[in-house]
Design an enzyme around this catalytic site. Structure first.
Site, PDB file in Angstrom:
ATOM      1  CG  HIS A 253      -9.925   3.889   2.316  1.00 47.27           C
ATOM      2  ND1 HIS A 253     -10.639   4.040   3.474  1.00 47.27           N
ATOM      3  CD2 HIS A 253      -8.628   3.858   2.711  1.00 47.27           C
ATOM      4  CE1 HIS A 253      -9.830   4.111   4.513  1.00 47.27           C
ATOM      5  NE2 HIS A 253      -8.604   3.996   4.077  1.00 47.27           N
TER       6      HIS A 253
ATOM      7  CG  HIS B 114      -1.848   1.144   1.328  1.00 53.00           C
ATOM      8  ND1 HIS B 114      -3.085   1.140   0.718  1.00 53.00           N
ATOM      9  CD2 HIS B 114      -1.738   2.332   1.950  1.00 53.00           C
ATOM     10  CE1 HIS B 114      -3.689   2.284   0.962  1.00 53.00           C
ATOM     11  NE2 HIS B 114      -2.901   3.027   1.708  1.00 53.00           N
TER      12      HIS B 114
END
EC number: 6.3.5.3
Length: 955
Positions: free
Chosen positions: A291, A228
């Site tokens: 997200h 990420h």
């Protein structure tokens, strides 16, 4: 000791929340329900008199015109009611509730003191519902048990203040002598998401140091090395069909920007957002984030903090930008999926859809930022793994775009407090989901508080303009560990974790360090500015706390209660990650073109297309967003005589007293990726660019953002399709002259069930931002006046592969739309000249559903009919079928409306690019399309078409 106040609507008023619950219960087929009444419950800890409770209810909580309230000093008493089932839902201990914080502040304002506040919702469901259905209704409709507790009468709600106990004890991990199996176990049990090569590298490092790592050191490395945060797949070494690609990102997306070398690109790929020039005073920055995994677990909180996080990216770009617009793109499973088809551990797509929309809506609206652009896409394969893209653009003074932490600067954290929400968010987002994820990773979900972020933003802009700090970034993935680690990469930092303001007692030092609690920014403040900046933030009721300082020794040292709990070399932290080496392959899937019967009339097909989930109106979503706030919106998401037609792109004025504007658009079509990911990516770029052209823009100053969402790239076929898409990004961006300035990738978007792995389709979102010299030249998509001419600009090919037309008939096809960038660029540039001359009355790009859908949308948005003849369309190759011209999704095509008196001028401008005069706008509210054989193949009332388009999502 605690007491409670229940606030509820008077009986004579309909309960909208209750009606929504009834609708959801019946949608899921759980029961038939006559009535539901909802009460807002407030629980107060501490001693309050009856008079104080009454004052709180009257002054703060209840509207005396429409609501009643009940006060009780004993929350354990639950009055039985023979007419209702009673369910009470509240947040779990440690889960942030913005309402609680607002109530506490309001109580202080009226001089009433409490020890704490908790809120709940009480649902009173009519007794005719079978008792056995009530627990199912509670779990499926009323609560998300990852973050909420459920109490069903006669169970007594047991509320207590949030108290955690975690006595300080420094913890080390036995790593040096661990075998591979033990290393993998350490990574798995600690939710570090580190592979065996990375664990071995850490082991070797500590073997050299001759000591074991502490828990906080391992956590810091895991956050910093997460997919990420560091995008290690895109930066690794990939063997693609025998060819070695050393850093895919650098050799495709970033290479395009480097070769184009646009002088108006101010900052690319190095800050929280990309920056381009706007005018002589300001620059504009733009960022789109994902997200996904948090939104799969808790849709409202995941999306809420998704948009909150990307807004903070803008706040942390340069020395701080002012957010001026939001954009969002969502991908969900099919909303009409039968409940029995939902995989264990996954939420129903409709629940995810509603939760995500509400989360983005509440945060963006409360921040006072207009949501002006977006899209929603549905596919069966997003059922366990929704995709949530959230984007924000901001405006920043030209002299505020550079920043740098300096040795001896103080580390100041401002904004929200730190709690247990968001623990392991970065590492959690780097892994695949499965049916256990909701239980294992519930702590990775945060709940945002937009009011805190709005106050922080307003104060930050004051501090920026007063020159009170040298550097700023947000606490996003990895929390303080990433923020301080990034800011201190070239200096070093010393942090005293006990100084970090907490939401509640009992967090361990490691939890404080890696928590992803929202609304926090980190500043690098010169010592001499300490008092001034602290005073400023205190004056605005925003917390600001010194938690350490930057050093000059390139070491990260972490202390807790005077004891060092972590010491890391910045060089190892940021450069010690082993390079990934992956195999990638891609082979054409071998789909065939279907043989569909030809029809005499395609009106039914057009209506079916307009009702398809990916084409139908998204007005139900758009109306929930404020797209007017800040007063700069010029061209909004919905357009036309009734402001309900689908706009192509949006335009705003960042500086209200000037006519210069910016255009924001996006392009995406994952179904093309099933056939060919290269052409999918190329088409996404073309779509984003042609939307800019459609609203009156040009290609002179267009910047792109890439957002790759893919499956498990450990698998060669998944990685191969990613390589193909990235290569297209380079080729098409260079050909069109549109550099990338920022981007993001989100991998491992797969959901593992007991019987299968559900892999999302290859999903690439291309977002575009462009500078428009004069917003008065904006062009909307709705047809304007009867008698005006309708042109189809661009060439049509037999490219129905991956089309929505094939989809509604159950096929994929193989002839995917291909971008011819040379002719495409010429077409776009030429059309932009016509719009600049003011001779284009309306323009709409041909995308999902092709020419027929575009014509229908233009017609019903303008309240006018149209009569078109397909024989006048410019085609490539021999096309003999009407449905090919009607529904092909060939790129770089536009429907353009021109006044008859501008016919000669328009055709003179367009003489060197393909265009055909298809027909004209009519007064009669009918869309009539004549086929190649001169026979009418569509003749439909525009309001019937509009109804087909609007009805699916009229929730």
């Amino acid at each position: 000791m605690h007491s409670r106040i229940e606030v509820f609507l008077k009986d004579e008023y309909a309960d909208p929340l209750g009606k929504n619950v009834i609708s959801e219960i019946e949608t899921f087929g759980l029961a038939k329900v006559k009535s539901v009444r909802v009460r807002q419950v407030y629980i107060f800890f501490g001693k309050l008199t009856e008079n104080e409770l009454d004052t709180i209810a009257k002054k703060l909580l209840a509207d005396s015109v429409t609501q009643h309230y009940l006060c009780t000093s004993d929350s354990s008493r639950q009055t039985p009611h023979e007419h209702f089932h009673i369910i009470e839902v509240s947040r779990k201990p440690g889960v942030m509730d913005p309402v609680e914080q607002s109530v506490i502040k309001a109580l202080r304002d009226i001089n009433i003191s409490v020890d704490g506040v908790k809120t709940a919702h009480k649902y009173m469901i009519d007794a005719s519902v079978p008792a056995e259905a009530i627990p199912v209704i509670a779990a499926k409709v009323l609560a998300n048990t990852n973050i909420e507790d459920v109490f069903i009468y006669p169970e007594i709600p047991k509320y207590r203040q949030t108290v955690f106990s975690a006595p300080f004890k420094k913890k080390t991990i036995s790593l040096i002598n661990a075998q591979d199996v033990q290393l993998e176990k350490i990574s798995a049990e600690g939710q570090l998401s580190l592979n065996i090569h990375e664990m071995r590298a850490i082991q070797q490092h500590y073997t050299t140091l001759r000591r074991e790592p502490t828990d906080i050191e391992l956590e810091t490395i895991a956050q910093t090395w997460s997919e990420h945060c560091v995008h290690k797949t895109m930066k690794g070494r990939i063997n693609f069909n025998g060819k070695i690609i050393d850093n895919l990102l650098k050799n495709t997306v970033m290479k395009a920007t480097e070769e184009l070398n646009a002088p108006w690109c101010v900052s690319v790929f190095k800050d929280n957002a990309g920056i381009i020039e706007f005018d002589e005073e300001y620059n504009v920055c733009f960022k789109v984030e994902t997200h996904n995994h948090p939104s799969a677990i808790e849709p409202y909180g995941g999306a809420n903090t998704g948009i909150g996080g990307v807004i903070r990216d803008i706040m942390g770009t340069g020395l701080g930008a002012k957010p001026i617009l939001n954009t969002d793109v969502f991908c969900f499973g099919m909303p009409d999926t039968p409940p029995e088809k939902i995989p264990k551990g996954a939420l129903h797509p409709k629940k995810v859809f509603k939760g995500v929309v509400a989360g983005v809506r509440d945060y963006g609206n409360r921040m006072g930022i207009p949501t002006v652009n977006g899209a929603i896409y549905f596919d069966e394969r997003y059922i366990g793994n929704p995709i949530v893209f959230c984007g924000t653009a901001g405006i920043i003074p030209k002299n505020m775009c550079q920043k740098e932490s300096r040795p001896d600067d103080l580390i100041v954290v401002v904004g929200g407090r730190t709690g247990r929400d968001g623990i392991h968010g970065a590492t959690f987002s780097s892994a695949e989901l499965n049916e256990q994820s909701e239980h294992m990773s519930g702590g990775a979900v945060q709940i945002g508080n937009a009011i805190t972020e709005k106050m922080t933003l307003d104060t930050l802009l004051q501090a920026r303009d007063r020159g009170l700090y040298n550097c700023i970034t947000d606490c996003g993935a990895g929390g303080l560990s990433s923020a301080v680690g990034e800011m201190g990469q070239y200096t070093g930092a010393c942090v005293y974790l006990e100084k970090v303001p907490l939401k509640y007692e009992g967090l361990s030092y490691a939890e404080i360090w890696i928590s992803e609690s929202q609304e926090r920014m980190v500043l690098s403040v010169p010592k001499e500015k300490e008092m001034e900046i602290i005073t400023l933030f205190n004056a605005e009721n925003v917390e600001a706390t010194v938690i350490g300082h930057f050093t000059g020794d390139n070491m990260l040292r972490l202390y807790y209660q005077s004891e060092m709990v972590g010491e890391l070399e910045m060089d190892f932290l940021h450069n010690g990650l082993p390079r990934l080496e992956r195999e990638a392959i891609w082979n054409a899937p071998g789909f065939e073109e279907p043989s569909l019967p030809e029809k005499e009339n395609y009106g039914t097909d057009l209506k079916k297309l307009l009702s398809e989930w990916n084409i139908c109106s998204k007005e139900w979503v758009i109306r929930q967003y404020d797209h007017e706030v800040q007063g700069g919106s010029v061209l909004k998401p919905l357009q036309g005589v009734q402001n309900d037609g689908p706009g192509d792109a949006s335009i705003i004025k960042p500086v209200l007293w000037r006519n210069k504007g910016i255009i924001v658009s996006n392009g995406m079509n994952p179904r093309y990726g099933d056939i060919d990911p290269y052409h999918m990516a190329a088409s996404a770029i073309d779509e984003a660019l042609r939307q800019i052209i459609s609203v009156g823009g040009n290609l002179k100053r267009v910047a792109l953002l890439d957002n790759f969402c893919w499956g498990n790239t450990n698998k060669p076929d998944r990685l191969g399709s990613l390589v193909m898409a990235a290569q297209a990004c380079y080729d098409i961006a260079v050909a069109y002259g549109t550099p990338f300035i920022s981007g993001k990738d989100s991998l491992n978007n797969e959901f593992i069930t007991e019987t299968e792995t559900i892999v999302i389709p290859p999903t690439l979102l291309i977002s575009a931002i462009s500078v428009l010299d004069d917003v008065r030249n904006a062009v909307s998509m709705n047809a304007k006046e009867p008698g005006n001419l309708i042109y189809l600009v661009g060439v049509t090919r037999n490219e129905l592969g991956g089309s929505h037309y094939y989809y509604i008939h159950g096929h994929k096809g193989k002839n995917v739309p291909v971008v011819n960038a040379f002719s495409g660029k010429k077409t776009m540039n030429t059309l932009s000249i016509a719009t600049a001359h003011g001779i284009v009355r309306s323009c709409h790009d041909c995308s999902e559903g092709g020419l027929a859908v575009a014509a229908a949308e233009m017609a019903f948005a303008g309240g006018c009919g149209m009569e078109l003849n397909l024989s006048q369309a410019v085609v490539e190759g021999e096309i003999t079928r009407n449905d090919t011209i009607l529904f092909s999704e060939t790129n770089t095509r536009f429907l353009v409306e021109v006044k008859p008196e501008h016919k000669i001028e328009f055709e003179a401008v367009m003489k060197d690019v393909p265009h055909g005069l298809l027909g004209k706008v009519r007064q009669e509210p009918c869309l009539k399309i004549i086929g190649l054989n001169n026979i009418t193949i569509i003749e439909e009332d525009i309001y019937a078409l509009k109804e087909a388009w609007q009805s699916p999502l009229r929730w």
